[in-house]
Design an enzyme around this catalytic site. Structure first.
Site: not given
Ligand code: IMP
Ligand code: MG
Length: 183
Positions: A46, A103, A107, A135
């Site tokens: 989501k 996206e 991560d 990140k």
């Protein structure tokens, strides 16, 4: 009424900056896909829903949109190792689609790397990746997105679609969550 803003330690990316970032990426996509006959933006639910909706409205090129939902089971602020498809994409014409995965954040890189492989196996004409946030310090899987909004430090962020335990998605900015909110 609970004020979500009070749970935020610091605003990392404000609305003006987010607008600038999505505008820049839209220009890049318009330029790079100028010759594509069938561009499909694939929003990963989501967390990417706000980014997707901002981005698609800034594109000049006609595109189609679709959605997938995946979950990587992990505890709290740690993303998990096992990726599950909760909502799949069902189309017969993927061999004619240039798919651009949208996206919210990369991560470990596991989710996006899994999705790229999965969509290539499904026979998409091409598969590329676009993420609002990256990140790089946290990367476990070797993966570099084709379009990156902004690199951020290793902090847990929420807002603009991103959640902690399904909360804070509606904040209009990207903020660092106060650690005491998840400790
Ligand atoms: P990856 O598979 O480890 O790259 O994880 C990607 C997913 O983890 C994202 O789509 C988010 O749902 C979640 N995630 C990772 N970091 C954050 C964060 O700082 N805030 C909110 N969600 C995050
Ligand atoms: Mg999430």
């Amino acid at each position: 009424m609970h004020d979500m803003n009070e749970d935020i330690q610091r605003v990392l990316i404000n609305e003006t900056e987010l607008d600038r970032i999505t505008f820049r990426i839209a220009e890049e996509i318009d330029r790079d896909y100028a010759e594509s006959e069938h561009l499909l933006l694939l929003c990963i639910l989501k967390g990417s829903v706000v980014f997707m909706s901002e981005l698609m409205r800034k594109l000049k090129k006609p595109v189609e949109i679709d959605f997938m939902r995946v979950s990587s089971y992990g505890a709290g602020t740690v993303s998990g190792k096992n990726i599950n498809i909760i909502l799949d994409i069902y189309r017969q014409d993927l061999d004619q689609c240039d798919v651009l995965i949208i996206e919210d954040i990369i991560d470990s890189g596991r989710t996006l790397s899994y999705l790229v492989d999965y969509l290539k196996l499904k026979g998409c004409k091409s598969v590329r990746t676009c993420t609002l946030l990256d990140k790089p310090e946290r990367r476990v899987v070797d993966l570099q997105a084709d379009y990156v909004g902004v690199e951020i430090p290793d902090e847990f962020v929420v807002g603009y679609g991103l959640d902690f335990a399904e909360r804070y998605r509606t904040l209009p900015y990207i903020g660092i969550l106060k650690p005491e909110m998840y400790k």
